[in-house]
Design a protein around this motif. Structure first.
Motif, PDB file in Angstrom:
ATOM      1  N   GLU A  58       0.824  -1.211   0.000  1.00 16.57           N
ATOM      2  CA  GLU A  58       0.000   0.000   0.000  1.00 16.57           C
ATOM      3  C   GLU A  58       0.860   1.263   0.000  1.00 16.57           C
ATOM      4  O   GLU A  58       0.530   2.264  -0.646  1.00 16.57           O
ATOM      5  N   LYS A  59       1.993   1.206   0.690  1.00 19.25           N
ATOM      6  CA  LYS A  59       2.921   2.337   0.668  1.00 19.25           C
ATOM      7  C   LYS A  59       3.542   2.474  -0.721  1.00 19.25           C
ATOM      8  O   LYS A  59       3.679   3.596  -1.249  1.00 19.25           O
ATOM      9  N   ALA A  60       3.896   1.348  -1.340  1.00 16.17           N
ATOM     10  CA  ALA A  60       4.439   1.387  -2.699  1.00 16.17           C
ATOM     11  C   ALA A  60       3.399   1.930  -3.673  1.00 16.17           C
ATOM     12  O   ALA A  60       3.725   2.718  -4.579  1.00 16.17           O
ATOM     13  N   ALA A  61       2.153   1.527  -3.502  1.00 14.79           N
ATOM     14  CA  ALA A  61       1.075   2.029  -4.366  1.00 14.79           C
ATOM     15  C   ALA A  61       0.979   3.547  -4.284  1.00 14.79           C
ATOM     16  O   ALA A  61       0.847   4.230  -5.312  1.00 14.79           O
ATOM     17  N   ALA A  62       1.062   4.075  -3.074  1.00 17.57           N
ATOM     18  CA  ALA A  62       1.014   5.529  -2.892  1.00 17.57           C
ATOM     19  C   ALA A  62       2.170   6.201  -3.625  1.00 17.57           C
ATOM     20  O   ALA A  62       1.994   7.232  -4.293  1.00 17.57           O
ATOM     21  N   ALA A  63       3.358   5.608  -3.521  1.00 19.39           N
ATOM     22  CA  ALA A  63       4.540   6.182  -4.176  1.00 19.39           C
ATOM     23  C   ALA A  63       4.376   6.193  -5.696  1.00 19.39           C
ATOM     24  O   ALA A  63       4.664   7.201  -6.359  1.00 19.39           O
ATOM     25  N   PHE A  64       3.924   5.082  -6.258  1.00 21.02           N
ATOM     26  CA  PHE A  64       3.723   5.015  -7.708  1.00 21.02           C
ATOM     27  C   PHE A  64       2.659   6.015  -8.174  1.00 21.02           C
ATOM     28  O   PHE A  64       2.813   6.657  -9.217  1.00 21.02           O
ATOM     29  N   LEU A  65       1.578   6.143  -7.413  1.00 21.77           N
ATOM     30  CA  LEU A  65       0.522   7.091  -7.776  1.00 21.77           C
ATOM     31  C   LEU A  65       1.035   8.526  -7.755  1.00 21.77           C
ATOM     32  O   LEU A  65       0.684   9.337  -8.619  1.00 21.77           O
ATOM     33  N   LEU A  66       1.877   8.846  -6.771  1.00 21.79           N
ATOM     34  CA  LEU A  66       2.423  10.203  -6.676  1.00 21.79           C
ATOM     35  C   LEU A  66       3.426  10.490  -7.782  1.00 21.79           C
ATOM     36  O   LEU A  66       3.611  11.649  -8.171  1.00 21.79           O
ATOM     37  N   ARG A  67       4.076   9.472  -8.299  1.00 21.08           N
ATOM     38  CA  ARG A  67       5.045   9.639  -9.374  1.00 21.08           C
ATOM     39  C   ARG A  67       4.381   9.651 -10.757  1.00 21.08           C
ATOM     40  O   ARG A  67       5.020   9.960 -11.766  1.00 21.08           O
ATOM     41  N   ALA A  68       3.104   9.316 -10.822  1.00 19.18           N
ATOM     42  CA  ALA A  68       2.429   9.130 -12.104  1.00 19.18           C
ATOM     43  C   ALA A  68       2.219  10.444 -12.858  1.00 19.18           C
ATOM     44  O   ALA A  68       2.004  11.496 -12.258  1.00 19.18           O
ATOM     45  N   ARG A  69       2.241  10.339 -14.166  1.00 19.69           N
ATOM     46  CA  ARG A  69       1.896  11.459 -15.038  1.00 19.69           C
ATOM     47  C   ARG A  69       0.383  11.582 -15.167  1.00 19.69           C
ATOM     48  O   ARG A  69      -0.164  12.682 -15.154  1.00 19.69           O
ATOM     49  N   ASN A  70      -0.293  10.433 -15.309  1.00 17.86           N
ATOM     50  CA  ASN A  70      -1.755  10.418 -15.458  1.00 17.86           C
ATOM     51  C   ASN A  70      -2.327   9.255 -14.648  1.00 17.86           C
ATOM     52  O   ASN A  70      -2.700   8.227 -15.198  1.00 17.86           O
ATOM     53  N   PRO A  71      -2.393   9.407 -13.311  1.00 13.38           N
ATOM     54  CA  PRO A  71      -2.912   8.321 -12.471  1.00 13.38           C
ATOM     55  C   PRO A  71      -4.432   8.205 -12.573  1.00 13.38           C
ATOM     56  O   PRO A  71      -5.137   9.213 -12.652  1.00 13.38           O
ATOM     57  N   ILE A  72      -4.911   6.972 -12.571  1.00 13.11           N
ATOM     58  CA  ILE A  72      -6.347   6.716 -12.679  1.00 13.11           C
ATOM     59  C   ILE A  72      -6.779   5.744 -11.582  1.00 13.11           C
ATOM     60  O   ILE A  72      -6.123   4.730 -11.345  1.00 13.11           O
ATOM     61  N   VAL A  73      -7.884   6.073 -10.917  1.00  8.17           N
ATOM     62  CA  VAL A  73      -8.531   5.152  -9.995  1.00  8.17           C
ATOM     63  C   VAL A  73      -9.704   4.555 -10.755  1.00  8.17           C
ATOM     64  O   VAL A  73     -10.675   5.241 -11.071  1.00  8.17           O
ATOM     65  N   CYS A  74      -9.588   3.272 -11.100  1.00  8.25           N
ATOM     66  CA  CYS A  74     -10.626   2.600 -11.873  1.00  8.25           C
ATOM     67  C   CYS A  74     -11.568   1.871 -10.917  1.00  8.25           C
ATOM     68  O   CYS A  74     -11.144   1.342  -9.885  1.00  8.25           O
ATOM     69  N   MET A  75     -12.847   1.854 -11.269  1.00  5.84           N
ATOM     70  CA  MET A  75     -13.856   1.325 -10.340  1.00  5.84           C
ATOM     71  C   MET A  75     -14.797   0.376 -11.053  1.00  5.84           C
ATOM     72  O   MET A  75     -15.168   0.603 -12.202  1.00  5.84           O
ATOM     73  N   ASN A  76     -15.194  -0.690 -10.341  1.00  6.95           N
ATOM     74  CA  ASN A  76     -16.257  -1.560 -10.835  1.00  6.95           C
ATOM     75  C   ASN A  76     -17.422  -1.534  -9.838  1.00  6.95           C
ATOM     76  O   ASN A  76     -17.406  -0.777  -8.863  1.00  6.95           O
ATOM     77  N   GLY A  77     -18.423  -2.374 -10.079  1.00  8.41           N
ATOM     78  CA  GLY A  77     -19.620  -2.336  -9.246  1.00  8.41           C
ATOM     79  C   GLY A  77     -19.359  -2.646  -7.784  1.00  8.41           C
ATOM     80  O   GLY A  77     -19.838  -1.941  -6.893  1.00  8.41           O
ATOM     81  N   ASN A  78     -18.583  -3.704  -7.514  1.00  6.57           N
ATOM     82  CA  ASN A  78     -18.314  -4.075  -6.123  1.00  6.57           C
ATOM     83  C   ASN A  78     -17.560  -2.982  -5.380  1.00  6.57           C
ATOM     84  O   ASN A  78     -17.880  -2.656  -4.234  1.00  6.57           O
ATOM     85  N   SER A  79     -16.546  -2.408  -6.019  1.00  7.61           N
ATOM     86  CA  SER A  79     -15.754  -1.385  -5.328  1.00  7.61           C
ATOM     87  C   SER A  79     -16.596  -0.152  -5.026  1.00  7.61           C
ATOM     88  O   SER A  79     -16.483   0.445  -3.947  1.00  7.61           O
ATOM     89  N   ILE A  80     -17.452   0.230  -5.964  1.00  9.39           N
ATOM     90  CA  ILE A  80     -18.324   1.392  -5.749  1.00  9.39           C
ATOM     91  C   ILE A  80     -19.317   1.110  -4.632  1.00  9.39           C
ATOM     92  O   ILE A  80     -19.575   1.970  -3.784  1.00  9.39           O
ATOM     93  N   ALA A  81     -19.866  -0.095  -4.608  1.00  6.19           N
ATOM     94  CA  ALA A  81     -20.827  -0.440  -3.565  1.00  6.19           C
ATOM     95  C   ALA A  81     -20.176  -0.516  -2.193  1.00  6.19           C
ATOM     96  O   ALA A  81     -20.767  -0.130  -1.185  1.00  6.19           O
ATOM     97  N   LEU A  82     -18.922  -0.996  -2.141  1.00  3.81           N
ATOM     98  CA  LEU A  82     -18.260  -1.230  -0.857  1.00  3.81           C
ATOM     99  C   LEU A  82     -17.654   0.027  -0.248  1.00  3.81           C
ATOM    100  O   LEU A  82     -17.672   0.195   0.973  1.00  3.81           O
ATOM    101  N   ASP A  83     -17.090   0.926  -1.072  1.00  2.00           N
ATOM    102  CA  ASP A  83     -16.403   2.072  -0.468  1.00  2.00           C
ATOM    103  C   ASP A  83     -16.302   3.276  -1.405  1.00  2.00           C
ATOM    104  O   ASP A  83     -15.204   3.676  -1.799  1.00  2.00           O
ATOM    105  N   PRO A  84     -17.431   3.890  -1.754  1.00  2.00           N
ATOM    106  CA  PRO A  84     -17.368   5.052  -2.648  1.00  2.00           C
ATOM    107  C   PRO A  84     -16.594   6.213  -2.040  1.00  2.00           C
ATOM    108  O   PRO A  84     -15.855   6.907  -2.738  1.00  2.00           O
ATOM    109  N   LYS A  85     -16.743   6.429  -0.737  1.00  2.00           N
ATOM    110  CA  LYS A  85     -16.046   7.537  -0.081  1.00  2.00           C
ATOM    111  C   LYS A  85     -14.538   7.314  -0.061  1.00  2.00           C
ATOM    112  O   LYS A  85     -13.754   8.258  -0.212  1.00  2.00           O
TER     113      LYS A  85
END
Length: 249
Positions: A58-85
Motif C-alpha cells: 500500500e505504501k508502494a502504491a502511494a509512491a507510484f501514484l504520486l510519481r504518475a503522469r496520469n494516475p487513474i482510480v478505476c472502479m467496478n460495481g463491487n468497489s463502488i458499492a463497498l467504499d465510494p467515499k
C-alpha cells in the motif's frame, strides 16, 4: 432478519446485506456476490486485518501514484458499492481521475454507477462515453476513455479480473491491484499486488499518499526497493502461518 450488533460476524453480515441491496438496485451484478465471498474467505485466512506485506504494498502504491503522469482510480460495481467515499478520498489526495469500467456492461448500469458516485460527491467521473479500447480484450471491458484508462501510466484497479490486468500490463502500465486472493491472475500480473480488504486498503494508500507527498527522495526509495514477487511470497507465508498458528501453540 435483524442481526444483533454483538454478533461476532456482524460487520461481515452487514456488508453482505448491503451488497445484496446493491444487486437489487442494479449497481452490483449477482456474480459480484460470488467474487466478494471468495475474497472474504482469503481475508478470513489472513485474520481480517492488514498484514505486513499488504501494508508495504500500500505504501508502494502511494509512491507510484504520486510519481504518475496520469494516475487513474478505476472502479467496478463491487468497489463502488463497498467504499465510494474511500475511492473519492484517494482520488482527491493524489489527485487522480476516476473511471468506471465493468465486465457486465449495459448503458443503464454504467449510468447507475456513475450517478451513484456523483450522488456521493464525485465529480468528473469518466466512463459514460468510451472513445478507446484496451488492446487484447474482446469483452465490453475493453471500452474505456482515451484521457482516462487508455492514456494512464499508473492505474489502481480494485477487485480486478485477470484478463484486464494482464492487458493493461501489456500496454506498459503500472497496475496496482486490490485483490484479497494472492494466487489470482490479477495478483500475479500486477505491478503492485495488494491482498487486503478494499476499505482498509484504500484508507492505507490514502494515508501514505498524504505522508509521502512532497518527499521525492523517500518516494523514489520506496519504488526502488519494492518487489511484487516478494509481496506475494510474504503474503502466502502469512496465510500459512495463520493456518498453522493454532497447532504450534
Amino acid at each position: 432478519m435483524s442481526t444483533p450488533k454483538d454478533h461476532p460476524r456482524y460487520k461481515s453480515l452487514m456488508v453482505r446485506e448491503h451488497l445484496a441491496e446493491m444487486v437489487d438496485e442494479g449497481l452490483v451484478n449477482p456474480t459480484g456476490l460470488i467474487s466478494h465471498g471468495r475474497g472474504e474467505a482469503f481475508d478470513y485466512l489472513m485474520g481480517e486485518k492488514t498484514i505486513a506485506p499488504a501494508l508495504a504494498a500500500e505504501k508502494a502504491a502511494a509512491a507510484f501514484l504520486l510519481r504518475a503522469r496520469n494516475p487513474i482510480v478505476c472502479m467496478n460495481g463491487n468497489s463502488i458499492a463497498l467504499d465510494p467515499k474511500g475511492l473519492m478520498a484517494l482520488s482527491e489526495a493524489v489527485p487522480a481521475r476516476m473511471e468506471v469500467n465493468i465486465f457486465h456492461r449495459t448503458e443503464e448500469r454504467m449510468e447507475a454507477l456513475i450517478s451513484y458516485m456523483e450522488s456521493q460527491g464525485a465529480r468528473g467521473v469518466l466512463g459514460r462515453e468510451p472513445d478507446a479500447r484496451i488492446p487484447g480484450l474482446t469483452s465490453d471491458r475493453a471500452l474505456c476513455s482515451k484521457t482516462g484508462v487508455y492514456d494512464s501510466d499508473v492505474i489502481l484497479v480494485p477487485i480486478e479480473d485477470g484478463d484486464r490486468a494482464e492487458a493493461l500490463i501489456a500496454m506498459g502500465k503500472t497496475v496496482i491491484s486490490i485483490d484479497l486472493n494472492p494466487l489470482s491472475r490479477t495478483s500475479k500480473a500486477a505491478s503492485v499486488p495488494i491482498s487486503d480488504e478494499i476499505t482498509r486498503a484504500l484508507a492505507n494508500i490514502t494515508m501514505f499518499v498524504r505522508e509521502l507527498k512532497g518527499k521525492d527522495a523517500e518516494i523514489d526509495a520506496v519504488i526502488a526497493s519494492y518487489s511484487s514477487k516478494e509481496t506475494r511470497r510474504q503474503t502466502i507465508e502469512c496465510i500459512c502461518d495463520s493456518l498453522m498458528a493454532e497447532f504450534k501453540e
